[in-house]
Enzyme design. Structure first.
Site, mmCIF file in Angstrom:
data_model
loop_
_atom_site.group_PDB
_atom_site.id
_atom_site.type_symbol
_atom_site.label_atom_id
_atom_site.label_comp_id
_atom_site.label_asym_id
_atom_site.label_seq_id
_atom_site.Cartn_x
_atom_site.Cartn_y
_atom_site.Cartn_z
ATOM 1 N N PRO A 151 5.018 20.830 -38.327
ATOM 2 C CA PRO A 151 6.710 19.589 -37.369
ATOM 3 C C PRO A 151 6.129 18.878 -36.606
ATOM 4 C CG PRO A 151 6.675 22.514 -37.331
ATOM 5 C CD PRO A 151 4.817 21.491 -37.445
ATOM 6 N N ASP A 152 7.056 18.287 -36.225
ATOM 7 C CA ASP A 152 6.980 17.365 -34.907
ATOM 8 C C ASP A 152 7.829 18.103 -33.599
ATOM 9 O OD1 ASP A 152 7.094 16.070 -32.793
ATOM 10 O OD2 ASP A 152 8.010 14.049 -33.693
ATOM 11 N N VAL A 153 7.287 18.713 -32.782
ATOM 12 C CA VAL A 153 8.175 19.253 -31.285
ATOM 13 C C VAL A 153 8.986 20.600 -32.199
ATOM 14 C CG1 VAL A 153 9.446 18.711 -29.281
ATOM 15 C CG2 VAL A 153 7.281 17.249 -30.195
ATOM 16 N N THR A 154 10.004 19.676 -32.853
ATOM 17 C CA THR A 154 11.042 20.838 -33.272
ATOM 18 C C THR A 154 10.962 21.386 -34.580
ATOM 19 O OG1 THR A 154 12.516 19.444 -33.608
ATOM 20 C CG2 THR A 154 12.918 20.414 -31.542
#
Length: 670
Positions: A151-154
């Site tokens: 996932p991207d960051v969150t």
């Protein structure tokens, strides 16, 4: 893990995507990126690989990615999201998704891409990191992706939806929560088994042999820098400079006596701080020092050689010139009233004074862009005013722009004293340099810590610029299509028509078209400076199969990248490139194809490019293998790649608008 934040396309000129991508067209983006990453990583020891994150295969958001301040992205469905990007949905049709945004990912998968990052935002209404159709249906099943998704960051809002939708790592669950979910049946064991196999297989594939696979509990800083990399970075930077104007053959500089240096971009920020990662706040339209990178998540340069540093070193090395500088974009233009009398009379330092006293004036300006926020403007009024102020008093004004994407130049490009222009744009968190010399112009990309040396090498003719624009520079911001979507349903109504495709389709004349770039020639003698010339000829088309009985659809078994026959070579297009000038130089030959009217495709699409180095009088042949994929469109009715029978145009040229040789080709399907 080897990972490289690529490939990103964006349909809006001010979006952050141009800071994090390579170009405004999808052709072979990933293939070349993967080759470069593999070349970089292969010589490393396992210890180096275990301690260093190289960023190769994890890209910033699979398919449409444009979230930031004003967002065109993918997220939100009646839920309360903390991240503004997650409230936004990138809505696009299936053909646009496949022919533009999926296209470069196919290259990545076909070249062994190990991991992919899903986007924060929604795609067609469904959160990117929970999107079963995007992650499982398209990426894994349609393109045959064998790696894993992060996932991207969150983490996703719904942890279970993320795991079930294809997210294989860092879903937000703890180990105990995953075990409980498997035990109660909410997450099938087969799903977790597949995720685990993909992760382990990718790690072993990248770090073989498995018995030597390093798995350190603790890591320490490790110096993996090769001393020779300094020279490579410098050379790569100078060869990435795009020369856009060179009036009166101003460049290369020939034994100048005096230089005036203007603008905050000419030197490093004296008081600091060095650039910091900041994802949340808009950091301004310009940077208060020499710009070598876009903002966001990146590894900081260990040092930075600014243009002023490089010019100082050259002047101190006995090059015979002196310089004066004003490292400000808004210094006093005309002198104030004189003070003192006679010998002691003075009127203070001014732009006009230094400009008049200089044989050549170098004006350095920049345009900043960063992860987490979009750019607010395509031109900086203060920087534009500085260029005009200097050019009003200096007959040879050379403009160098370090910028994070498109930067408009019509406020000064026609000024009679602007002789050179170059442009640098941060790509993949790197900066491109555009040079305009009044009377000339270059653009540079990606020289990082050796930026100053790279620029000065081109200014003095040590390197002949040969790079080309990776986007279109318009005459007006209104010439671009696509607008930033503040929230929340963001429709990609421009479809396939972004950048040069839009300008061609709408019949708009750009200031500098996609693929444009000049070069000059210098044999090392101070009195030699002129354009080198290249000619293209002998364009030939050689079919690799019977092009009168082609199957319309790609229906082969799924391999890495998609149906196996999608990568079948249909044609080889070749031509000869000759250097008709008097000195050595490099030419980037560009191949564009036009499709039959029934395909309803853009006017022309880039399908190949080749950079060749030629001695005076030398001729080399270039060839472009054309796959079924290069000749196909995405058929939304059948959800398959399709060749449309009919006449195809084949053009070879110097840019997306400067064509030298043309042919036609007819494909027949059964």
């Amino acid at each position: 893990m080897h990972s490289n934040i690529l490939p990103v396309l964006t349909s809006v000129a001010t979006l952050l995507g141009l800071v994090q991508g390579q170009s405004q067209q999808p052709y072979r983006d990933w293939a070349k990126a993967y080759e470069a990453a593999e070349t970089l990583v292969l010589p490393w020891t396992l210890e180096q690989q275990a301690n260093i994150s190289v960023r190769d295969g994890t890209a910033p958001g699979f398919v449409p990615f444009e979230p930031s301040d004003g967002v065109r992205s993918v997220q939100g469905s009646g839920k309360d999201y903390d991240n503004p990007a997650m409230r936004t949905s990138s809505n696009l049709d299936d053909r646009t998704l496949h022919e533009l945004y999926l296209w470069p990912w196919i290259d990545g998968v076909a070249n062994g891409l190990g991991s992919v990052m899903c986007v924060m935002n929604r795609v067609n209404g469904i959160i990117g990191c929970e999107n079963d159709h995007i992650m499982n249906g398209i990426l894994k099943n349609e393109t045959g992706f064998r790696g894993f998704i992060v996932p991207d960051v969150t983490a996703p809002v719904d942890k279970a939806a993320g795991l079930l939708g294809g997210l294989g790592w860092n879903s937000g669950y703890s180990v105990s929560e995953i075990m409980a979910a498997v035990k109660n049946g909410s997450i099938p064991e087969s799903v977790m088994t597949e995720h685990a196999l993909r992760i382990v297989a990718t790690q072993l594939n990248l770090l073989q042999p498995p018995e030597e696979y390093a798995f350190p509990v603790e890591t320490a800083d490790l110096n993996v820098r090769d001393p020779s990399s300094k020279d490579f970075i410098r050379r790569a930077g100078s060869e990435s400079i795009v020369l856009l104007k060179n009036k009166n053959n101003t460049l290369p500089l020939r034994s100048p006596m005096s230089l005036g240096i203007f603008g905050k971009d000419a030197a490093n920020l004296a008081t600091g701080p060095t650039p910091q990662s900041d994802f949340s706040n808009f950091a301004g339209d310009t940077y208060d020092g020499h710009l070598i990178t876009g903002g966001g998540s990146y590894s900081p340069a260990p040092y930075v050689v600014s243009p002023l540093d490089a010019l100082t070193a050259r002047a101190a090395d006995g090059q015979g010139f002196g310089y004066k500088y004003i490292l400000s974009d808004n210094w006093t233009v005309t002198p104030s009233e004189s003070t003192g009398e006679g010998f002691f009379q003075t009127s203070g330092v001014s732009v006009s004074q230094y400009a008049r006293e200089s044989e050549h004036c170098l004006v350095f300006i920049n345009a900043f862009g960063k992860e987490g926020s979009d750019r607010r403007t395509l031109a900086d009024e203060t920087g534009d005013k500085l260029v005009n102020d200097v050019a009003d008093y200096c007959g040879s004004t050379i403009v160098i722009i370090n910028n994070a994407g498109v930067r408009l130049v019509d406020a000064w490009i026609e000024h009679e004293n602007v002789t050179v222009f170059t442009d640098l744009i941060p790509c993949s968190n790197q900066v491109h340099t555009n040079m305009f010399c009044f009377p000339g112009c270059p653009e540079r990309r990606r020289s990082r810590q050796e930026s100053g040396h790279a620029i000065v090498d081109v200014l003095f003719g040590d390197v002949n610029p040969s790079a080309k624009l990776v986007y279109t520079i318009a005459k007006s911001k209104d010439d671009y299509n696509g607008q930033i979507c503040e929230c929340c349903e963001c429709d990609y109504t421009e479809g396939l028509y972004i950048d040069y495709r839009h300008f061609d389709q709408a019949g708009i004349e750009p200031r500098f078209e996609f693929g444009f770039g000049l070069c000059f020639k210098s044999d090392g003698r101070a009195n030699i400076a002129a354009y080198t010339t290249f000619t293209h000829s002998d364009l030939t088309i050689n079919p690799s199969t019977d092009i009168t009985t082609l199957q319309p659809y790609a229906t082969g078994p799924i391999t890495e990248g998609g149906p196996s026959d999608l990568f079948e070579q249909i044609l080889t297009i070749s031509a000869s490139i000759s250097n008709t000038g008097g000195v050595a130089g490099a030419e980037v030959a560009q191949l564009y194809l036009s499709f039959p009217d029934a395909a309803k495709a853009p006017v022309r699409q880039l399908r190949g490019f080749e950079k060749v180095y030629l001695e005076p009088g030398e001729t080399k042949f270039v060839s472009f293998p054309i796959q079924r994929r290069d000749l196909s469109i995405w058929d939304e009715q059948t959800s398959k790649w399709k060749i449309v029978g009919g006449k195809y145009g084949v053009v070879l040229g110097r840019s997306s608008r400067d064509f030298t040789v043309e042919e036609t080709l007819e494909l027949l399907t059964i």
